[in-house]
Write a protein that holds these residues in place. Structure first.
Motif, PDB file in Angstrom:
ATOM      1  N   ARG A  19       0.742  -1.222  -0.086  1.00  0.00           N
ATOM      2  CA  ARG A  19       0.066   0.115   0.095  1.00  0.00           C
ATOM      3  C   ARG A  19       0.894   1.350   0.067  1.00  0.00           C
ATOM      4  O   ARG A  19       0.385   2.345  -0.170  1.00  0.00           O
ATOM      5  N   ASN A  20       2.121   0.885   0.210  1.00  0.00           N
ATOM      6  CA  ASN A  20       3.036   2.332   0.258  1.00  0.00           C
ATOM      7  C   ASN A  20       3.980   2.336  -0.498  1.00  0.00           C
ATOM      8  O   ASN A  20       4.945   3.554  -0.456  1.00  0.00           O
ATOM      9  N   ILE A  21       4.354   1.400  -1.331  1.00  0.00           N
ATOM     10  CA  ILE A  21       5.312   1.584  -2.321  1.00  0.00           C
ATOM     11  C   ILE A  21       4.939   1.093  -3.769  1.00  0.00           C
ATOM     12  O   ILE A  21       3.946   0.423  -3.829  1.00  0.00           O
ATOM     13  N   ALA A  22       5.491   1.681  -4.788  1.00  0.00           N
ATOM     14  CA  ALA A  22       5.095   1.417  -6.171  1.00  0.00           C
ATOM     15  C   ALA A  22       5.206   0.039  -6.620  1.00  0.00           C
ATOM     16  O   ALA A  22       5.929  -0.817  -5.821  1.00  0.00           O
ATOM     17  N   SER A  23       4.417  -0.582  -7.329  1.00  0.00           N
ATOM     18  CA  SER A  23       4.390  -1.964  -7.811  1.00  0.00           C
ATOM     19  C   SER A  23       5.606  -2.339  -8.236  1.00  0.00           C
ATOM     20  O   SER A  23       6.030  -3.666  -8.041  1.00  0.00           O
ATOM     21  N   ASP A  24       6.571  -1.619  -8.880  1.00  0.00           N
ATOM     22  CA  ASP A  24       7.905  -2.233  -9.390  1.00  0.00           C
ATOM     23  C   ASP A  24       8.561  -2.362  -8.168  1.00  0.00           C
ATOM     24  O   ASP A  24       9.547  -3.278  -8.261  1.00  0.00           O
ATOM     25  N   ALA A  25       8.588  -1.445  -7.355  1.00  0.00           N
ATOM     26  CA  ALA A  25       9.653  -1.566  -6.237  1.00  0.00           C
ATOM     27  C   ALA A  25       9.070  -2.817  -5.255  1.00  0.00           C
ATOM     28  O   ALA A  25       9.985  -3.593  -4.766  1.00  0.00           O
ATOM     29  N   ALA A  26       7.936  -2.904  -5.200  1.00  0.00           N
ATOM     30  CA  ALA A  26       7.130  -4.175  -4.464  1.00  0.00           C
ATOM     31  C   ALA A  26       7.663  -5.318  -5.050  1.00  0.00           C
ATOM     32  O   ALA A  26       8.101  -6.392  -4.449  1.00  0.00           O
ATOM     33  N   ASN A  27       7.569  -5.797  -6.323  1.00  0.00           N
ATOM     34  CA  ASN A  27       7.817  -6.750  -7.085  1.00  0.00           C
ATOM     35  C   ASN A  27       9.566  -6.922  -6.905  1.00  0.00           C
ATOM     36  O   ASN A  27      10.108  -8.145  -6.797  1.00  0.00           O
ATOM     37  N   TRP A  28      10.371  -5.842  -7.036  1.00  0.00           N
ATOM     38  CA  TRP A  28      11.714  -6.009  -6.711  1.00  0.00           C
ATOM     39  C   TRP A  28      11.937  -6.660  -5.245  1.00  0.00           C
ATOM     40  O   TRP A  28      12.949  -7.467  -5.134  1.00  0.00           O
ATOM     41  N   LEU A  29      11.060  -6.193  -4.245  1.00  0.00           N
ATOM     42  CA  LEU A  29      11.382  -6.421  -3.021  1.00  0.00           C
ATOM     43  C   LEU A  29      10.930  -7.996  -2.874  1.00  0.00           C
ATOM     44  O   LEU A  29      11.833  -8.843  -2.321  1.00  0.00           O
ATOM     45  N   LEU A  30      10.178  -8.521  -3.457  1.00  0.00           N
ATOM     46  CA  LEU A  30       9.532  -9.904  -3.354  1.00  0.00           C
ATOM     47  C   LEU A  30      10.666 -10.809  -3.987  1.00  0.00           C
ATOM     48  O   LEU A  30      11.072 -11.893  -3.761  1.00  0.00           O
ATOM     49  N   THR A  31      11.531 -10.261  -5.009  1.00  0.00           N
ATOM     50  CA  THR A  31      12.208 -10.888  -5.829  1.00  0.00           C
ATOM     51  C   THR A  31      13.523 -11.281  -4.705  1.00  0.00           C
ATOM     52  O   THR A  31      14.230 -12.219  -4.814  1.00  0.00           O
ATOM     53  N   PRO A  57       7.166   8.944   4.368  1.00  0.00           N
ATOM     54  CA  PRO A  57       6.538   8.274   5.512  1.00  0.00           C
ATOM     55  C   PRO A  57       5.766   7.293   5.357  1.00  0.00           C
ATOM     56  O   PRO A  57       4.763   7.083   4.120  1.00  0.00           O
ATOM     57  N   VAL A  58       5.603   6.365   6.036  1.00  0.00           N
ATOM     58  CA  VAL A  58       4.473   5.197   6.002  1.00  0.00           C
ATOM     59  C   VAL A  58       2.912   5.802   6.289  1.00  0.00           C
ATOM     60  O   VAL A  58       2.843   6.507   7.046  1.00  0.00           O
ATOM     61  N   THR A  73       2.396  -7.863  20.355  1.00  0.00           N
ATOM     62  CA  THR A  73       1.873  -6.732  21.748  1.00  0.00           C
ATOM     63  C   THR A  73       3.048  -5.477  21.599  1.00  0.00           C
ATOM     64  O   THR A  73       4.071  -5.875  21.817  1.00  0.00           O
ATOM     65  N   GLY A  74       2.442  -4.474  21.471  1.00  0.00           N
ATOM     66  CA  GLY A  74       3.402  -3.224  21.607  1.00  0.00           C
ATOM     67  C   GLY A  74       3.936  -2.528  20.654  1.00  0.00           C
ATOM     68  O   GLY A  74       4.514  -1.521  20.506  1.00  0.00           O
ATOM     69  N   PHE A  75       3.979  -3.462  19.466  1.00  0.00           N
ATOM     70  CA  PHE A  75       4.507  -3.166  18.107  1.00  0.00           C
ATOM     71  C   PHE A  75       3.834  -1.911  17.440  1.00  0.00           C
ATOM     72  O   PHE A  75       2.429  -2.039  17.328  1.00  0.00           O
ATOM     73  N   SER A  76       4.390  -1.137  16.780  1.00  0.00           N
ATOM     74  CA  SER A  76       4.093  -0.024  15.916  1.00  0.00           C
ATOM     75  C   SER A  76       4.979   0.529  15.023  1.00  0.00           C
ATOM     76  O   SER A  76       6.248   0.539  15.334  1.00  0.00           O
ATOM     77  N   THR A  77       4.490   0.737  13.831  1.00  0.00           N
ATOM     78  CA  THR A  77       5.174   1.436  12.665  1.00  0.00           C
ATOM     79  C   THR A  77       5.042   2.902  12.667  1.00  0.00           C
ATOM     80  O   THR A  77       5.289   3.557  11.719  1.00  0.00           O
ATOM     81  N   ARG A  78       4.425   3.392  13.775  1.00  0.00           N
ATOM     82  CA  ARG A  78       4.310   4.799  13.710  1.00  0.00           C
ATOM     83  C   ARG A  78       5.476   5.700  13.522  1.00  0.00           C
ATOM     84  O   ARG A  78       6.353   5.478  14.516  1.00  0.00           O
ATOM     85  N   GLY A  79       5.498   6.600  12.466  1.00  0.00           N
ATOM     86  CA  GLY A  79       6.822   7.412  12.362  1.00  0.00           C
ATOM     87  C   GLY A  79       7.773   6.855  11.487  1.00  0.00           C
ATOM     88  O   GLY A  79       8.809   7.467  11.499  1.00  0.00           O
ATOM     89  N   TRP A  80       7.479   6.019  10.982  1.00  0.00           N
ATOM     90  CA  TRP A  80       8.321   5.241   9.914  1.00  0.00           C
ATOM     91  C   TRP A  80       8.218   5.579   8.587  1.00  0.00           C
ATOM     92  O   TRP A  80       7.413   6.196   8.045  1.00  0.00           O
TER      93      TRP A  80
END
Length: 292
Positions: A19-31, A57-58, A73-80
């Motif tokens: 939801r936060n990065i372009a599709s080509d970047a997501a495909n690269w990441l999965l690779t 920012p996320v 529990t307690g995990f958050s990506t706030r501010g990432w």
């Protein structure tokens, strides 16, 4: 190995990334994730990742964030940022079946990391396998003078409160004060409060005030439940030098105390006017922000 359902967590994490990065970047990441068996390939991907994902920012999805915190529990990506998010995701793709190999791969990342890589690595602590083996790494990170690294360890990160010893935890809180971090963002700040820390904090307050310097009013949040004769004596010593906001914090701390002699202090000047103005620390924090 893992203390939470890493499969379900990774699934939600992947959705947040897409939801936060372009599709080509997501495909690269999965690779890249498919090639984590090669340490060199993994290390190169970990370093190159921001060039692919960017550093925006996320844009957190409330439903996904709630799901992540329910699983861990307690995990958050706030501010990432998205590169931080993606690097942590990439760490979750590592094969953790061989503890020695897994630990070596991650330790090598720490040793070679630049600033933003360190932020991601410390943010990942609550998500890594074999959590007990990262205690020394967390303790070492707390010695850093890099503000963003300290915030990655302290803010919205449940690992320190869950695994640090009392002594190491107390050092983390004191380091937060020394470096002017926001105590209310430290996960477990109330649950890990302890009498040794309370005495260390009142000593810290006395030293600061003796040097003509202000103190963070939030430190009183960690003192109230542990007020005894010694702490009460110190409160009486420092009280004349405290500012209005600090006196409000002292009054709230005493309100939370079961120590009757401290309660009597609320009936005297200057705390008499402060008593009852704030009924909890969330209200106190909200009022502080409004005054900034």
């Amino acid at each position: 190995m893992f203390t939470y359902d890493v499969g379900k967590f990774k699934s939600l994490f992947t959705e947040l990334i897409t939801r936060n990065i372009a599709s080509d970047a997501a495909n690269w990441l999965l690779t890249q994730a498919a090639n984590t068996a090669s340490a060199a390939t993994f290390n190169n991907a970990f370093a190159a990742l921001p060039r692919k994902t960017g550093k925006n920012p996320v844009n957190a999805n409330t439903e996904i964030e709630s799901g992540l915190s329910a699983l861990r529990t307690g995990f958050s990506t706030r501010g990432w940022s998205v590169d931080r998010l993606s690097r942590v995701w990439l760490l979750l793709t590592l094969d953790a079946s061989d503890q020695r190999s897994y630990e070596r791969t991650i330790e090598n990342l720490y040793l070679a990391a630049e600033l933003n890589e360190l932020v991601a690595l410390y943010s990942a602590l609550p998500l890594l396998a074999y959590p007990e083996i990262w205690v020394n790494r967390c303790t070492e990170g707390n010695r850093s003078n890099l503000g963003v690294v300290l915030e990655a360890i302290m803010y919205n990160n449940p690992y320190p409160s869950e695994y640090l010893s009392e002594s190491a935890w107390n050092q983390l809180v004191l380091k937060a004060l020394f470096t002017e971090k926001r105590l209310e963002l430290i996960t477990g700040i109330d649950e890990r409060a302890n009498v040794a820390l309370a005495h260390a904090l009142i000593d810290y307050a006395r030293e600061r005030l003796a040097a003509g310097r202000n103190t963070d009013p939030m430190l009183w949040r960690l003192i109230g439940r542990f007020i005894d004769d010694g702490i009460l004596h110190d409160i009486k010593v420092v009280l004349p030098r405290l500012g209005l906001h600090e006196k409000e914090a002292v009054a709230l701390a005493i309100h939370e105390s079961d120590f009757l002699p401290a309660k009597e202090l609320l009936e005297t000047a200057p705390l008499q006017a402060m008593a009852g103005k704030k009924t909890n620390w969330n209200e106190f924090i909200s009022d502080t922000k409004n005054k900034i």
